[in-house]
Design a protein around this motif. Structure first.
Motif, mmCIF file in Angstrom:
data_model
loop_
_atom_site.group_PDB
_atom_site.id
_atom_site.type_symbol
_atom_site.label_atom_id
_atom_site.label_comp_id
_atom_site.label_asym_id
_atom_site.label_seq_id
_atom_site.Cartn_x
_atom_site.Cartn_y
_atom_site.Cartn_z
ATOM 1 N N GLN A 144 28.053 -39.875 -23.808
ATOM 2 C CA GLN A 144 27.334 -39.187 -22.733
ATOM 3 C C GLN A 144 27.644 -37.685 -22.784
ATOM 4 O OE1 GLN A 144 28.286 -40.423 -18.732
ATOM 5 N NE2 GLN A 144 26.418 -39.486 -17.908
ATOM 6 N N ALA A 145 28.924 -37.374 -22.985
ATOM 7 C CA ALA A 145 29.316 -35.957 -23.051
ATOM 8 C C ALA A 145 28.696 -35.300 -24.281
ATOM 9 C CB ALA A 145 30.834 -35.837 -23.092
ATOM 10 N N LEU A 146 28.665 -36.041 -25.404
ATOM 11 C CA LEU A 146 28.063 -35.485 -26.625
ATOM 12 C C LEU A 146 26.580 -35.170 -26.377
ATOM 13 C CD1 LEU A 146 28.107 -34.825 -29.694
ATOM 14 C CD2 LEU A 146 27.568 -37.234 -30.107
ATOM 15 N N ALA A 147 25.887 -36.107 -25.737
ATOM 16 C CA ALA A 147 24.456 -35.880 -25.468
ATOM 17 C C ALA A 147 24.272 -34.626 -24.613
ATOM 18 C CB ALA A 147 23.854 -37.106 -24.785
ATOM 19 N N GLU A 148 25.158 -34.446 -23.658
ATOM 20 C CA GLU A 148 25.045 -33.251 -22.806
ATOM 21 C C GLU A 148 25.331 -31.976 -23.595
ATOM 22 O OE1 GLU A 148 27.496 -34.187 -19.420
ATOM 23 O OE2 GLU A 148 26.029 -35.697 -18.782
ATOM 24 N N LEU A 164 24.882 -31.555 -26.814
ATOM 25 C CA LEU A 164 23.760 -31.315 -27.729
ATOM 26 C C LEU A 164 22.583 -30.722 -26.968
ATOM 27 C CD1 LEU A 164 23.897 -34.506 -30.015
ATOM 28 C CD2 LEU A 164 24.650 -32.197 -30.567
ATOM 29 N N ARG A 165 22.368 -31.208 -25.753
ATOM 30 C CA ARG A 165 21.266 -30.656 -24.968
ATOM 31 C C ARG A 165 21.530 -29.179 -24.656
ATOM 32 N NH1 ARG A 165 19.119 -32.890 -19.258
ATOM 33 N NH2 ARG A 165 21.332 -32.814 -18.806
ATOM 34 N N ALA A 166 22.775 -28.875 -24.307
ATOM 35 C CA ALA A 166 23.098 -27.485 -23.980
ATOM 36 C C ALA A 166 22.920 -26.584 -25.208
ATOM 37 C CB ALA A 166 24.520 -27.395 -23.451
ATOM 38 N N GLU A 167 23.289 -27.107 -26.386
ATOM 39 C CA GLU A 167 23.240 -26.273 -27.599
ATOM 40 C C GLU A 167 21.836 -26.165 -28.180
ATOM 41 O OE1 GLU A 167 27.762 -27.689 -28.713
ATOM 42 O OE2 GLU A 167 26.128 -28.305 -30.011
ATOM 43 N N GLY A 177 18.724 -27.400 -26.406
ATOM 44 C CA GLY A 177 17.589 -27.459 -25.481
ATOM 45 C C GLY A 177 16.825 -28.773 -25.570
ATOM 46 N N ILE A 178 17.305 -29.723 -26.389
ATOM 47 C CA ILE A 178 16.616 -31.022 -26.536
ATOM 48 C C ILE A 178 17.517 -32.118 -25.965
ATOM 49 C CG2 ILE A 178 15.736 -32.722 -28.213
ATOM 50 C CD1 ILE A 178 15.332 -30.174 -30.064
ATOM 51 N N ASP A 179 16.971 -32.899 -25.069
ATOM 52 C CA ASP A 179 17.750 -33.974 -24.437
ATOM 53 C C ASP A 179 17.643 -35.244 -25.288
ATOM 54 O OD1 ASP A 179 18.931 -35.860 -22.859
ATOM 55 O OD2 ASP A 179 17.629 -35.549 -21.112
ATOM 56 N N PRO A 180 18.756 -35.733 -25.841
ATOM 57 C CA PRO A 180 18.680 -36.960 -26.651
ATOM 58 C C PRO A 180 18.488 -38.227 -25.812
ATOM 59 C CG PRO A 180 20.765 -35.778 -27.035
ATOM 60 C CD PRO A 180 20.121 -35.167 -25.822
ATOM 61 N N GLU A 181 18.424 -38.075 -24.521
ATOM 62 C CA GLU A 181 18.137 -39.175 -23.593
ATOM 63 C C GLU A 181 19.123 -40.333 -23.714
ATOM 64 O OE1 GLU A 181 14.002 -40.236 -23.312
ATOM 65 O OE2 GLU A 181 13.402 -38.150 -22.998
ATOM 66 N N TRP A 182 20.393 -40.020 -23.492
ATOM 67 C CA TRP A 182 21.394 -41.072 -23.305
ATOM 68 C C TRP A 182 20.972 -41.835 -22.064
ATOM 69 C CZ3 TRP A 182 24.901 -42.280 -19.387
ATOM 70 C CH2 TRP A 182 25.961 -43.117 -19.746
ATOM 71 N N TYR A 183 20.861 -43.150 -22.152
ATOM 72 C CA TYR A 183 20.268 -43.930 -21.062
ATOM 73 C C TYR A 183 21.168 -45.128 -20.780
ATOM 74 C CZ TYR A 183 16.356 -46.186 -18.517
ATOM 75 O OH TYR A 183 15.558 -46.771 -17.584
ATOM 76 N N HIS A 184 21.732 -45.121 -19.592
ATOM 77 C CA HIS A 184 22.707 -46.155 -19.237
ATOM 78 C C HIS A 184 21.982 -47.381 -18.665
ATOM 79 C CE1 HIS A 184 26.638 -47.245 -16.961
ATOM 80 N NE2 HIS A 184 26.338 -48.057 -17.945
ATOM 81 N N ARG A 230 15.040 -37.991 -30.845
ATOM 82 C CA ARG A 230 15.510 -36.845 -30.063
ATOM 83 C C ARG A 230 16.947 -36.494 -30.426
ATOM 84 N NH1 ARG A 230 13.819 -34.992 -25.276
ATOM 85 N NH2 ARG A 230 11.583 -35.121 -25.101
ATOM 86 N N LEU A 231 17.747 -37.512 -30.694
ATOM 87 C CA LEU A 231 19.145 -37.256 -31.075
ATOM 88 C C LEU A 231 19.196 -36.435 -32.368
ATOM 89 C CD1 LEU A 231 22.209 -37.744 -30.774
ATOM 90 C CD2 LEU A 231 21.900 -39.911 -31.978
ATOM 91 N N VAL A 232 18.395 -36.807 -33.364
ATOM 92 C CA VAL A 232 18.473 -36.047 -34.622
ATOM 93 C C VAL A 232 17.896 -34.637 -34.452
ATOM 94 C CG1 VAL A 232 18.636 -37.995 -36.219
ATOM 95 C CG2 VAL A 232 16.374 -37.174 -35.599
#
Ligand SMILES: Cc1cc2nc3c(=O)[nH]c(=O)nc-3n(C[C@H](O)[C@H](O)[C@H](O)COP(=O)(O)OP(=O)(O)OC[C@H]3O[C@@H](n4cnc5c(N)ncnc54)[C@H](O)[C@@H]3O)c2cc1C
Length: 374
Positions: free
Chosen positions: A82-86, A88-91, A93-100, A160-162
């Protein structure tokens, strides 16, 4: 910080990464964050192979069946995703959409084994009755015979993650050369000092092979026991409305993965078809049938896309992470088979710690590439 990268003979790079999939990009990112000068060489387009094609479930399927080395990498990553996704989004601008969503495993017949496994690993796991299952996932068709509920499991949206990782690498100033297939190693006195590509030579202090299903091709002729082979997986995606399906659902080795925007993936096949990524009508029918048998409402949802990817298959799915046993300067991070997305961050961190000469957070010996038997 002590920089333990071997001195670079030519280009000034500390390390080259061969392969711009999730594993190569995550590894390059970890090294760049430690201050290393690292460069990625990618045969085609970065993140367009298995890492794009996968489902993004952040857990092995039936995790209690996995060998312990897979479990260790998976749990390490799960706690940080979850922290990694955040980040990556900050760096990027693309949200990898970690979904719980949690993961509901149906009809496994392995409830008590699963419960002991979860207890031993400090994970939450329940064996819900039918009433609770219906509340957890109202879209299910028939009541399952037995169910296992893993509330901590999440999923992430691979494409989105890649893309987010690419953006992060841009942000960190890591050069990424696409359409640059590596064709061989630059060797000097048994040491790897770079690579040959179709567009010239690249030299560096070390080389990391993260070539996914194709890694075996580049290792051919070197004395390492690396049985990496492509295993095709086909998937379909349905278009539905958000929240129609709430959980990752798994039954008889087939799964359904809801995304935040209502797309629902159904997968996957396991096929030995060499490097052939063709999709088949038979697989499409089978995937749709199995998905609809779990969630009848999917019978009315259009299938938007059908694709195939090549998993980097390895014995028991345990990746090879560490130095090549014979060629000094060459390092491996490959063979993640069905669990490369969930194991990726831990694998990247482990290899980075090994390269830095630091104490590792996980025992590296179980992933260490071994010499081939002659
Ligand atoms: C259908 C399917 C479903 C999946 N579901 C999940 C899941 O739910 N959860 C999970 O954790 N994992 C899942 N996976 C597995 C996961 O996707 C893989 O383990 C992971 O993506 C492997 O990453 P990689 O970087 O090693 O490989 P890849 O993404 O294939 O990247 C390797 C890269 O190396 C490049 N390359 C190869 N040879 C060369 C060369 N000579 N020179 C330069 N570049 C080269 C390739 O072009 C490629 O871009 C799934 C996979 C598939 C196919």
């Amino acid at each position: 910080m002590t920089r333990l990268a071997p001195s670079s003979p030519g280009s000034g790079d500390d390390c080259l990464v061969v392969g711009g999939g999730l594993i190569g990009m995550l590894t390059a990112r970890e090294l760049a964050l430690e201050g290393w000068r690292v460069r990625i060489l990618e045969r085609g387009e970065a993140g367009a192979e298995s890492s794009w094609a996968g489902g993004g479930i952040l857990s092995p399927l039936y995790p209690w069946r996995s060998p312990e080395p897979i479990t260790r990498l998976a749990i390490w990553s799960q706690r940080r995703y979850q922290a990694l996704a955040e980040q990556l989004r900050a760096e990027s601008g693309i949200d990898p959409e970690w979904y719980h969503t949690g993961m509901l495993v149906l009809d496994s017949g392995e409830g008590s084994k699963a419960r002991y496994w979860a207890r031993d690993h400090g994970l939450r796991l329940e064996l819900p009755d039918n009433e609770r299952v219906a509340k957890l996932e109202p879209a299910l068709g028939t009541a399952p015979g037995d169910a296992v509920w893993m509330p901590e499991v999440a999923n992430i949206r691979n494409p989105r993650l890649v893309r987010a990782l690419r953006g992060s690498l841009d942000h960190l100033g890591v050069p990424l050369h696409e359409q640059t297939p590596v064709t061989g190693w630059l060797k000097s006195e048994g040491r790897i000092e770079g690579v040959e590509t179709e567009s010239g030579r690249f030299e560096a202090g070390c080389v990391i092979l993260a070539g996914g299903a194709w890694s075996g091709n580049l290792l051919a002729g070197t004395r390492v026991s690396a049985d990496i082979r492509p295993v095709r997986g086909q998937m379909v995606v349905f278009r539905t409305t958000p929240d129609r399906i709430r959980r990752v659902l798994l039954r008889h080795d087939h799964y359904i993965i809801p995304r935040r925007d209502g797309h629902v993936l159904a997968g996957s096949t396991l096929e030995e078809a060499g490097f052939d990524k063709t999709t088949t009508e038979e697989a499409r029918r089978q995937l749709v049938r199995l998905a609809v048998s779990m969630v009848p409402a999917l019978g009315n949802a259009p299938v938007e896309r059908h694709w195939a990817g090549l998993r980097p298959g390895s014995p028991e799915g345990v990746p090879l992470i560490g130095p090549h046993p014979e060629l000094e300067g060459l390092w491996l991070n490959t063979g993640h088979y069905r669990n490369g997305v969930v194991m990726g961050p831990a694998s990247a961190r482990l290899l980075t710690d090994l390269l830095m000469g630091w104490p590792t957070r996980l025992d590296p010996s179980v992933y260490a590439p071994a010499p081939a038997e002659v």
